[in-house]
Design an enzyme around this catalytic site. Sequence first.
Site, PDB file in Angstrom:
ATOM      1  N   HIS A 189       0.823  -1.211   0.000  1.00 50.57           N
ATOM      2  CA  HIS A 189       0.000   0.000   0.000  1.00 50.57           C
ATOM      3  C   HIS A 189       0.855   1.258   0.000  1.00 50.57           C
ATOM      4  O   HIS A 189       0.546   2.237  -0.688  1.00 50.57           O
ATOM      5  CB  HIS A 189      -0.953  -0.002   1.203  1.00 50.57           C
ATOM      6  CG  HIS A 189      -1.948   1.113   1.154  1.00 50.57           C
ATOM      7  ND1 HIS A 189      -2.926   1.196   0.183  1.00 50.57           N
ATOM      8  CD2 HIS A 189      -2.090   2.225   1.916  1.00 50.57           C
ATOM      9  CE1 HIS A 189      -3.635   2.298   0.371  1.00 50.57           C
ATOM     10  NE2 HIS A 189      -3.150   2.924   1.409  1.00 50.57           N
ATOM     11  N   CYS A 502      -3.106  -3.910 -22.670  1.00 45.87           N
ATOM     12  CA  CYS A 502      -3.040  -3.287 -21.339  1.00 45.87           C
ATOM     13  C   CYS A 502      -1.847  -3.779 -20.532  1.00 45.87           C
ATOM     14  O   CYS A 502      -1.787  -3.601 -19.321  1.00 45.87           O
ATOM     15  CB  CYS A 502      -4.334  -3.524 -20.567  1.00 45.87           C
ATOM     16  SG  CYS A 502      -4.748  -5.255 -20.293  1.00 45.87           S
TER      17      CYS A 502
END
Length: 574
Positions: A189, A502
């Site tokens: 994170h 992608c």
Amino acid sequence: MLKLHGSGLINKIVIGKAKIKLDSKIEVENRSIAKHEVKDELAKFRTGIDFLITDLDDLILNYSTSKTDTDILNTQKLILKDPEFEKNIHNLISNDLLSLETALNSHFTELIDLFENMNNEYFAQRSADYKDVYARFHRHLKGEDDFLSEDNLDKYIFVAKDIEPSMMIKLISKKVAGICLEESNYTAHSAIIAKSAGIPLIYKCEKATLVINTDDQLILDGNSGVVYVNPDEQTLANYKVIIEEEKKEDLLRFDFAQKLCFTNDEERIFIYNNMEFVEELEIAKKMQFDGIGLFRTEFIFLEHANLPDENEQFEIYKKIMEKSEGKLITFRTIDIGGDKASKLLNISHEKNPNLGLRGIRLALRFENHFKNQLKAILRAGAFGKARIMFPMISGISELRRAKQILLDCKNDLRAENISFAEDIQVGIMIEVPAAVMIADLLAKEVDFFSFGTNDLVQYFLAVDRDSENVVEYYNPYHPSIIRALKKVVDVAKENNVDVSICGELGSDEDFIPILLGLGIKKLSITPSMTAKVKFQISKLNYEKTKLLAEKILNLATAEEIHSETKIWREKNEH
């Protein structure tokens, strides 16, 4: 001069002075106190709690960039405000006559060990919150956060073993120049917060805290993942020139980033972005982007201790739709497997998770959870322009089953009288050889294809892309990859199926001319790469890229293809 190696997260170079955080493990000398010291220790404890809560409130109010950040910081406030916490520390100081540092060490060590040893993933994850709170309290008592009180850290590069999300938020708020970590990874994170903010970060930089000292001069090269410690004059001079050139190019690129993307012969190329978090939209909005070609929904699942239900997901997806301001959003359904999946679902450990229960296989195994996600996406689709993409499709049967479940979800929502996107488009990732070989069959079932080149290369060449032992075999310029792309693009054209890419190759400067030459005119890339990619495409001639593609399709080795592409770029990019 020392040269350290790691992995770069942002393609940017910065020069600055080092600020070191050495603490990975908090060392505390057990110390007893006299009775007359109790009052002072309790006062320090109360002052520390007040300081940390005020500091957390400031972070939440002024610097938190997402609900995730705010949730983390609020959890830390609850820990500090817990009556049992205050009661235990009070007893350890007043009754056992322990110093505040010793009492805190006793309290948090016991809790952290307890949580980490529980056979429960939720409690194991909670240990990270307690570690963060303890580390912050310890730094406060030692005065180790003093440099963070400075208004601006733009001349400093922060060096540590790892970093708590709360400190990352604070560093970014102080405009730190860069960050160098011995540990972490690109999915942590803290790393994602840095990426969203555009802060150059190098992770897995071995021995950084052992060989770097505070105020050492550093060059952090995010392009190569290299950190130079006290560079010699020539290296420093060379990098200063590179940085100045990059600044000039950035200004030029930024001008292109504000416009729609065209080649120099006026062929329209669509630039989409890959994203994991809502806050990344703020970066994309600074440039002209065509939509989100890949929204990785699995990060929403990995952030929760338990699987988020339909309504929780709906609120997140709805927020994305509203913030996208009408642009196309492609939601890839959950794509996790192996250890990541076992933390959320009751499945056994797999020896080879890349070939195991992941992607669409996992979704079909846990149909109720899959339905929750599909309903949430369908409902959010009513607030903008959304489409759904299934990962790791290898056959018609699993695709049809996924589509039937989607149809069932639509029927359920109609029965509940809940509005949703009736005509939402459905597509698949092309990332396994089976999908390439039956592309003509798959094309009759979907609205669009999207190449996931990272996995496509891995599966086609039988190379673990995370293994250092076979890294030289992971080569996207291999003739089989070029031919696979060509085969699927041709099938897509014949069947009027939209096709895009992608994977990382969408922003590879040597591979972009190949993609265009093969007929792939929709690229989905990291937001921070938008300006660079648009600038390069503006210098390309679309018709000439077709000639390049024709030539390399007849070459025999990856080395020949890559060499030919580099030669072509030297002659044709202007």
